[in-house]
Design a protein around this motif. Structure first.
Motif, short mmCIF file in Angstrom:
data_model
loop_
_atom_site.label_atom_id
_atom_site.label_comp_id
_atom_site.label_asym_id
_atom_site.label_seq_id
_atom_site.Cartn_x
_atom_site.Cartn_y
_atom_site.Cartn_z
N ALA A 76 -44.59 -28.85 -8.91
CA ALA A 76 -45.78 -28.02 -8.69
C ALA A 76 -46.62 -27.94 -9.95
CB ALA A 76 -45.35 -26.62 -8.23
N THR A 79 -48.51 -31.23 -10.39
CA THR A 79 -49.62 -31.38 -9.44
C THR A 79 -50.79 -30.46 -9.81
OG1 THR A 79 -47.99 -31.88 -7.72
CG2 THR A 79 -50.21 -31.31 -6.99
N SER A 80 -50.47 -29.20 -10.13
CA SER A 80 -51.54 -28.26 -10.50
C SER A 80 -52.19 -28.66 -11.82
CB SER A 80 -50.96 -26.84 -10.63
OG SER A 80 -50.35 -26.44 -9.44
N LEU A 83 -54.54 -31.48 -11.19
CA LEU A 83 -55.78 -31.01 -10.57
C LEU A 83 -56.71 -30.41 -11.62
CD1 LEU A 83 -57.54 -30.29 -8.09
CD2 LEU A 83 -56.28 -28.12 -7.97
N LEU A 84 -56.17 -29.57 -12.49
CA LEU A 84 -56.99 -28.97 -13.54
C LEU A 84 -57.57 -30.05 -14.45
CD1 LEU A 84 -58.06 -26.49 -15.04
CD2 LEU A 84 -55.87 -26.36 -16.27
N THR A 149 -47.25 -21.20 -16.35
CA THR A 149 -48.70 -21.19 -16.59
C THR A 149 -49.06 -21.98 -17.84
OG1 THR A 149 -48.81 -19.02 -15.56
CG2 THR A 149 -50.71 -19.71 -16.84
N VAL A 152 -49.08 -25.70 -17.02
CA VAL A 152 -50.24 -26.11 -16.23
C VAL A 152 -51.47 -26.24 -17.12
CG1 VAL A 152 -51.79 -25.45 -14.36
CG2 VAL A 152 -49.33 -25.12 -14.10
N VAL A 287 -51.40 -29.99 -3.40
CA VAL A 287 -52.10 -29.05 -4.29
C VAL A 287 -52.01 -27.63 -3.74
CG1 VAL A 287 -54.38 -28.36 -5.12
CG2 VAL A 287 -53.67 -30.74 -5.31
N SER A 290 -48.52 -26.32 -4.24
CA SER A 290 -48.26 -26.04 -5.66
C SER A 290 -48.90 -24.74 -6.09
CB SER A 290 -48.78 -27.21 -6.51
OG SER A 290 -48.15 -28.41 -6.16
N CYS A 291 -50.15 -24.54 -5.67
CA CYS A 291 -50.84 -23.29 -6.03
C CYS A 291 -50.12 -22.09 -5.42
CB CYS A 291 -52.29 -23.33 -5.56
SG CYS A 291 -53.29 -24.57 -6.42
N TRP A 295 -48.34 -19.14 -7.76
CA TRP A 295 -49.31 -18.05 -7.80
C TRP A 295 -48.78 -16.81 -8.50
CZ3 TRP A 295 -54.18 -17.50 -7.78
CH2 TRP A 295 -54.76 -16.26 -7.55
N TRP A 298 -48.93 -17.21 -12.21
CA TRP A 298 -50.30 -17.12 -12.71
C TRP A 298 -50.77 -15.68 -12.78
CZ3 TRP A 298 -52.78 -21.63 -9.39
CH2 TRP A 298 -52.21 -22.84 -9.80
#
Length: 521
Positions: A76, A79-80, A83-84, A149, A152, A287, A290-291, A295, A298
């Motif tokens: 996760a 993947t996150s 994306l960022l 976090t 990521v 995605v 993963s979010c 979560w 975060w």
């Protein structure tokens, strides 16, 4: 009368030889090279007892559940973070690429006139990718606390800098006829991108993004060594607790994850050519999951985000005192020495293993050598460093051994491929004429592969210098160890100077490696 012509490359060869001698003589001392430590009383026995405790691997239901959750978290995070990185890299590429410059497309000039923002944006991308992702992770762990976090954000920033540069280069490498025609008809930059460049560049952009996701999985799996969650954090805890069974299980999962990731990445890149819509749907699902999975982490981290600016403010001004600069210079030299000696040892090891791995000594040695090379390169440098610290203690020698082991696996595979691709006829001719296998190898195969072996070694040395800057995070010497100590003591100004030294070292080596490859190529 026979006239002997002078060798035009004699001066260059002599210069390189002298540089190598001058470089490696002090490098062995600076790198703490002391192989006799391995034979000191209790060192090897202690290491073998620990390695032996890997078997049987831990398999209790509670530990397997914990390991499964850590594996999901690792995926996760990758993947996150990817994306960022794309959210940072994609717009940065659109603003900085020359492929969308309307004056360049319409006037036919070689270079476009740039507004000040472009060089600033490109400099920011250099900064983002110049700091290793694990250093970013360490900084964010200090700012937000332990957890995923930090990983990521670290992946997003470091890989965002890489993607911004590569996306821009991909766009600039596309045929310009369609873009020029649209620019001449008065189309905007966005219209040129969507109707001319994107259809041409989309397969390459997606393929490189998938490759970066594969790299992100490997990176996220070791970020836990600085407290950023996932498999790495579980592995770090098990090593510190000397729980060999858990380390054995985690290593198996780690190697399986890396192997499966490479296979999935290759399959995904092939599928992109025919099923782009399905692959995008799979990516969106991953995605979203993963979010959802991360979560809660975060939410906890962002509740402490108000402290971020105060934390960043503490890094200024940089510590430029003579005593600290001297210390940083010593750390930089130690880092260079670790990378140089580690690469040299790997070069000899890889050359020895490449011969059996290429099938020169039969099928049995070939299989054994390839398995050994897979193991060496499958275990990351940082994990080798953690194990070597247990064997020979804190310091640069552990980092040297770690780099040598991992790089031996990488170079061994590359050397094997070059031997397999070399023309066998000169070798067979010498053997048939009565030459020994060793002489046939030296005079028939070596001349064919030497240039590639040197190029691969220089490339790995360049990578190893970057890696040597962070091995110290687990106690293996160099600038990384200084950075870890200063951040642990909340000396942010001193840490900022060390990070700048890391950036400078990375840039310097890139330029030196480029220069050497040009001269030798």
């Amino acid at each position: 009368m026979l006239v002997r012509e002078k060798d035009p490359a004699a001066r260059l060869r002599l210069t390189i030889t002298l540089i190598v001698i001058l470089l490696f003589a002090p490098a062995f001392q600076l790198s703490g090279f002391a192989p006799w430590k391995l034979w000191e009383s209790g060192t090897l026995s202690h290491l073998f007892v620990f390695l032996g405790s890997f078997f049987p691997p831990a398999h209790s239901a509670e530990f397997l559940q914990e390991m499964g959750l850590a594996t999901i978290q690792t995926l996760a995070v990758a993947t996150s973070g990817s994306l960022l990185a794309m959210l940072i890299g994609f717009p940065a590429a659109l603003f900085s690429t020359q492929a969308l410059s309307i004056p360049l497309l319409t006037a036919g000039r070689n270079r476009a006139a740039r507004w000040l923002g472009v060089p600033l944006l490109r400099s920011a991308l250099v900064l983002l990718r110049g700091v290793p992702e694990i250093v970013w992770a360490l900084l964010f762990v200090r700012a937000f606390g332990l957890g995923s976090t930090a990983a990521v954000l670290a992946l997003g920033l470091a890989y965002g800098g890489m993607l911004g540069k590569v996306y821009s280069e991909i766009l600039e490498s596309q045929p310009k006829e369609a873009a020029a025609a649209l620019a001449a008809s008065g189309a905007s930059r966005w219209q040129i991108f969507t109707h001319a460049l994107l259809p041409q560049a989309l397969p390459e952009l997606l393929s490189y993004s998938v490759y970066r996701w594969e790299c992100a999985i490997r990176a996220s799996a070791v970020m836990g060594f600085v407290g950023a969650g996932g498999l790495g954090q579980l592995l770090d805890t098990s090593i510190k607790m000397m729980n060999g069974g858990e380390v054995g299980s985690l290593l198996i999962v780690f190697l399986l994850l890396v192997t499966c990731t490479e296979a999935i990445s290759q399959a995904a890149r092939k599928a992109l050519a025919h099923n782009v819509d399905k692959m995008l749907l799979v990516a969106i699902t991953m995605v979203a999951f993963s979010c959802y999975w991360l979560w809660s982490d975060w939410q906890q981290a962002f509740s402490a985000s108000s402290q971020l600016f105060a934390y960043l403010y503490d890094f200024f001004p940089f510590d430029t005192s003579a005593s600290h600069l001297t210390l940083v210079a010593q750390g930089a030299l130690e880092t260079l020495a670790i990378s140089a000696v580690g690469t040299l040892l790997a070069l000899f090891g890889a050359a020895l293993l490449a011969l059996p791995a290429a099938g020169r000594w039969g099928q049995g040695p070939k299989t054994a050598a390839r398995l050994w090379l897979n193991l060496l390169r499958g275990v990351p440098d940082l994990l080798w460093a953690a194990i070597m610290v247990l064997a020979v203690g804190l310091g640069p020698f552990a980092g040297t051994l770690a780099l040598a082991l991992h790089t031996c696996g990488v170079l061994g595979r590359l050397f094997t491929e070059t031997l397999e691709n070399a023309d066998p006829q000169p070798f067979n001719a010498l053997v048939c004429s009565g030459s020994s296998s060793l002489n046939a190898f030296c005079y028939a195969l070596m001349p064919q592969v030497t240039a590639q072996w040197i190029a691969y070694t220089l490339y790995r040395w360049e990578n190893n210098i970057r890696m040597a800057t962070v091995l110290g995070l687990v106690g293996a010497g160099g600038l990384g160890q200084q950075l870890y100590f200063t951040l642990s003591l909340f000396q942010q100004q001193q840490a900022a100077t060390i990070i700048i030294a890391m950036l400078g070292l990375s840039w310097l080596v890139e330029q030196l490696s480029l220069f050497l490859r040009k001269r030798l190529g």
